[in-house]
Motif scaffolding. Sequence first.
Motif, PDB file in Angstrom:
ATOM      1  N   ILE A  95      41.838  -4.171 -29.044  1.00 21.62           N
ATOM      2  CA  ILE A  95      42.779  -3.441 -27.906  1.00 21.62           C
ATOM      3  C   ILE A  95      41.980  -2.262 -27.375  1.00 21.62           C
ATOM      4  O   ILE A  95      41.301  -1.395 -28.250  1.00 21.62           O
ATOM      5  CB  ILE A  95      43.996  -2.905 -28.784  1.00 21.62           C
ATOM      6  CG1 ILE A  95      44.974  -4.155 -29.164  1.00 21.62           C
ATOM      7  CG2 ILE A  95      44.672  -2.127 -27.716  1.00 21.62           C
ATOM      8  CD1 ILE A  95      45.926  -3.708 -29.907  1.00 21.62           C
ATOM      9  N   ARG A  96      41.924  -2.024 -26.224  1.00 24.16           N
ATOM     10  CA  ARG A  96      41.389  -0.862 -25.456  1.00 24.16           C
ATOM     11  C   ARG A  96      42.528  -0.138 -25.105  1.00 24.16           C
ATOM     12  O   ARG A  96      43.250  -0.684 -24.356  1.00 24.16           O
ATOM     13  CB  ARG A  96      40.309  -1.212 -24.665  1.00 24.16           C
ATOM     14  CG  ARG A  96      38.932  -1.537 -25.074  1.00 24.16           C
ATOM     15  CD  ARG A  96      37.881  -1.709 -24.218  1.00 24.16           C
ATOM     16  NE  ARG A  96      36.605  -2.240 -24.722  1.00 24.16           N
ATOM     17  CZ  ARG A  96      35.580  -2.350 -24.030  1.00 24.16           C
ATOM     18  NH1 ARG A  96      35.489  -1.993 -22.700  1.00 24.16           N
ATOM     19  NH2 ARG A  96      34.362  -3.107 -24.393  1.00 24.16           N
ATOM     20  N   GLN A  97      42.557   1.122 -25.227  1.00 29.11           N
ATOM     21  CA  GLN A  97      43.532   2.072 -24.532  1.00 29.11           C
ATOM     22  C   GLN A  97      43.198   2.606 -23.250  1.00 29.11           C
ATOM     23  O   GLN A  97      41.987   3.217 -23.101  1.00 29.11           O
ATOM     24  CB  GLN A  97      44.053   3.041 -25.460  1.00 29.11           C
ATOM     25  CG  GLN A  97      45.156   3.963 -24.687  1.00 29.11           C
ATOM     26  CD  GLN A  97      45.740   5.261 -25.681  1.00 29.11           C
ATOM     27  OE1 GLN A  97      45.609   4.806 -26.925  1.00 29.11           O
ATOM     28  NE2 GLN A  97      46.258   6.321 -24.912  1.00 29.11           N
ATOM     29  N   ALA A  98      43.646   2.286 -21.955  1.00 30.39           N
ATOM     30  CA  ALA A  98      43.066   2.896 -20.777  1.00 30.39           C
ATOM     31  C   ALA A  98      43.495   4.170 -20.532  1.00 30.39           C
ATOM     32  O   ALA A  98      44.291   4.743 -21.434  1.00 30.39           O
ATOM     33  CB  ALA A  98      43.634   2.022 -19.663  1.00 30.39           C
ATOM     34  N   ASP A  99      43.007   4.894 -19.518  1.00 28.96           N
ATOM     35  CA  ASP A  99      43.482   6.019 -19.184  1.00 28.96           C
ATOM     36  C   ASP A  99      44.920   6.135 -18.651  1.00 28.96           C
ATOM     37  O   ASP A  99      45.230   5.413 -17.927  1.00 28.96           O
ATOM     38  CB  ASP A  99      42.463   6.768 -18.217  1.00 28.96           C
ATOM     39  CG  ASP A  99      41.014   7.002 -18.961  1.00 28.96           C
ATOM     40  OD1 ASP A  99      40.813   7.334 -20.125  1.00 28.96           O
ATOM     41  OD2 ASP A  99      40.104   7.073 -18.145  1.00 28.96           O
ATOM     42  N   VAL A 100      45.258   7.349 -18.710  1.00 30.01           N
ATOM     43  CA  VAL A 100      46.566   7.639 -18.144  1.00 30.01           C
ATOM     44  C   VAL A 100      46.487   7.645 -16.383  1.00 30.01           C
ATOM     45  O   VAL A 100      45.259   7.813 -16.140  1.00 30.01           O
ATOM     46  CB  VAL A 100      47.408   9.004 -18.473  1.00 30.01           C
ATOM     47  CG1 VAL A 100      47.698   9.082 -20.021  1.00 30.01           C
ATOM     48  CG2 VAL A 100      46.331  10.126 -18.146  1.00 30.01           C
ATOM     49  N   TYR A 232      43.035  -0.362 -15.596  1.00 33.17           N
ATOM     50  CA  TYR A 232      42.884  -1.708 -16.276  1.00 33.17           C
ATOM     51  C   TYR A 232      41.334  -2.149 -16.234  1.00 33.17           C
ATOM     52  O   TYR A 232      40.573  -2.511 -17.089  1.00 33.17           O
ATOM     53  CB  TYR A 232      43.481  -2.816 -15.694  1.00 33.17           C
ATOM     54  CG  TYR A 232      43.217  -4.272 -16.309  1.00 33.17           C
ATOM     55  CD1 TYR A 232      43.588  -4.673 -17.619  1.00 33.17           C
ATOM     56  CD2 TYR A 232      42.513  -5.090 -15.371  1.00 33.17           C
ATOM     57  CE1 TYR A 232      43.163  -5.942 -18.059  1.00 33.17           C
ATOM     58  CE2 TYR A 232      42.338  -6.354 -15.727  1.00 33.17           C
ATOM     59  CZ  TYR A 232      42.554  -6.711 -17.077  1.00 33.17           C
ATOM     60  OH  TYR A 232      42.337  -8.141 -17.703  1.00 33.17           O
ATOM     61  N   ASP A 233      40.697  -2.062 -14.950  1.00 32.41           N
ATOM     62  CA  ASP A 233      39.448  -2.401 -14.506  1.00 32.41           C
ATOM     63  C   ASP A 233      38.324  -1.868 -15.191  1.00 32.41           C
ATOM     64  O   ASP A 233      37.385  -2.095 -15.918  1.00 32.41           O
ATOM     65  CB  ASP A 233      39.256  -2.558 -13.022  1.00 32.41           C
ATOM     66  CG  ASP A 233      39.835  -3.826 -12.451  1.00 32.41           C
ATOM     67  OD1 ASP A 233      39.954  -4.795 -13.155  1.00 32.41           O
ATOM     68  OD2 ASP A 233      39.940  -3.833 -11.302  1.00 32.41           O
ATOM     69  N   ALA A 234      38.704  -0.202 -15.235  1.00 30.62           N
ATOM     70  CA  ALA A 234      37.653   0.415 -15.913  1.00 30.62           C
ATOM     71  C   ALA A 234      37.859   0.580 -17.527  1.00 30.62           C
ATOM     72  O   ALA A 234      36.686   0.480 -18.134  1.00 30.62           O
ATOM     73  CB  ALA A 234      38.402   1.916 -15.732  1.00 30.62           C
ATOM     74  N   ALA A 235      38.905   0.334 -18.027  1.00 36.34           N
ATOM     75  CA  ALA A 235      38.811  -0.061 -19.704  1.00 36.34           C
ATOM     76  C   ALA A 235      38.374  -1.263 -19.860  1.00 36.34           C
ATOM     77  O   ALA A 235      37.839  -1.357 -21.168  1.00 36.34           O
ATOM     78  CB  ALA A 235      40.532   0.202 -19.954  1.00 36.34           C
ATOM     79  N   ARG A 236      38.236  -2.205 -19.342  1.00 32.68           N
ATOM     80  CA  ARG A 236      37.767  -3.542 -19.825  1.00 32.68           C
ATOM     81  C   ARG A 236      36.309  -3.641 -19.548  1.00 32.68           C
ATOM     82  O   ARG A 236      35.550  -4.604 -19.884  1.00 32.68           O
ATOM     83  CB  ARG A 236      38.578  -4.462 -19.185  1.00 32.68           C
ATOM     84  CG  ARG A 236      38.030  -5.189 -17.740  1.00 32.68           C
ATOM     85  CD  ARG A 236      39.144  -6.034 -16.903  1.00 32.68           C
ATOM     86  NE  ARG A 236      38.837  -6.573 -15.660  1.00 32.68           N
ATOM     87  CZ  ARG A 236      38.341  -7.676 -15.443  1.00 32.68           C
ATOM     88  NH1 ARG A 236      37.772  -8.397 -16.237  1.00 32.68           N
ATOM     89  NH2 ARG A 236      38.176  -7.765 -14.273  1.00 32.68           N
ATOM     90  N   LEU A 237      35.658  -2.914 -18.662  1.00 30.28           N
ATOM     91  CA  LEU A 237      34.243  -2.928 -18.667  1.00 30.28           C
ATOM     92  C   LEU A 237      33.444  -2.664 -19.811  1.00 30.28           C
ATOM     93  O   LEU A 237      34.090  -1.924 -20.888  1.00 30.28           O
ATOM     94  CB  LEU A 237      33.747  -1.601 -17.740  1.00 30.28           C
ATOM     95  CG  LEU A 237      34.019  -1.836 -16.354  1.00 30.28           C
ATOM     96  CD1 LEU A 237      33.701  -0.620 -15.666  1.00 30.28           C
ATOM     97  CD2 LEU A 237      33.421  -3.107 -15.560  1.00 30.28           C
TER      98      LEU A 237
END
Length: 245
Positions: A95-100, A232-237
């Motif tokens: 799991i990655r937590q994305a930014d608010v 989402y896209d930033a968190a999955r990089l």
Amino acid sequence: MHRPVLLIIAHGSRDPRHAATVHALVERVRSLRPGLRVETGFLDFNVPSVNGVLESLAAEGMGDVVALPLLLTRAFHAKADIPAVLRDAPARLRIRQADVLGPSPLLLSALERRLYEAGLTPADKSSTGVVLASAGSSDPEAIAVIADIAREWWHTGWCAVRPAFASASLPRTEDAVRELRALGCERVAVAPYVLAPGFLPDRIARGAAGADVLAGVLGPAPEVARLLLERYDAARLPLPAVLGA
């Protein structure tokens, strides 16, 4: 390339309008990214719970998840509540937590969309004072961010922009409305910086009684849906490589 599941984590509310608005936003996200699996979990009051969704994903054999807080500021829920829930997730999940969501130019665009839908036009900007009305927080970082957003928004051409808070901080919406009247703005508008209806947005609406225009909540605005996918896209990089590693 395998795409992680997007898990949107909402606060939850006893007010049924809250969950309905969250689900409408999630449906818009799905429509923008066909084929992406998007799930919704709530921290409180509503089902499914975040834990329940994570357990179901693990039982299905899923591996990668991006957990995206449906929050506008980095306050207690983003810093403490959500990380605690994610730590309890099944071990097989990565799991990655994305930014608010905030701050973002897309949110300013969504705020203006709601004001124009409520009756303003771009020609009204220079003569209209706006109250940027947020839920409020006891977190100084979150309060400072709201003040920064108000200053940034003012520089786009409004007569004035003042932050206000429905709880935990001052001023209240009604106080900011009075301040803008005293400042001499031709009209006063209230822009709720909130994602879904509920107790605090209703308090903002009551405080807007002396304003000329009250915008709707951000809800499933197209800009908000696009922003969710940006986070989402930033968190999955892939994480950047460490030099010398």
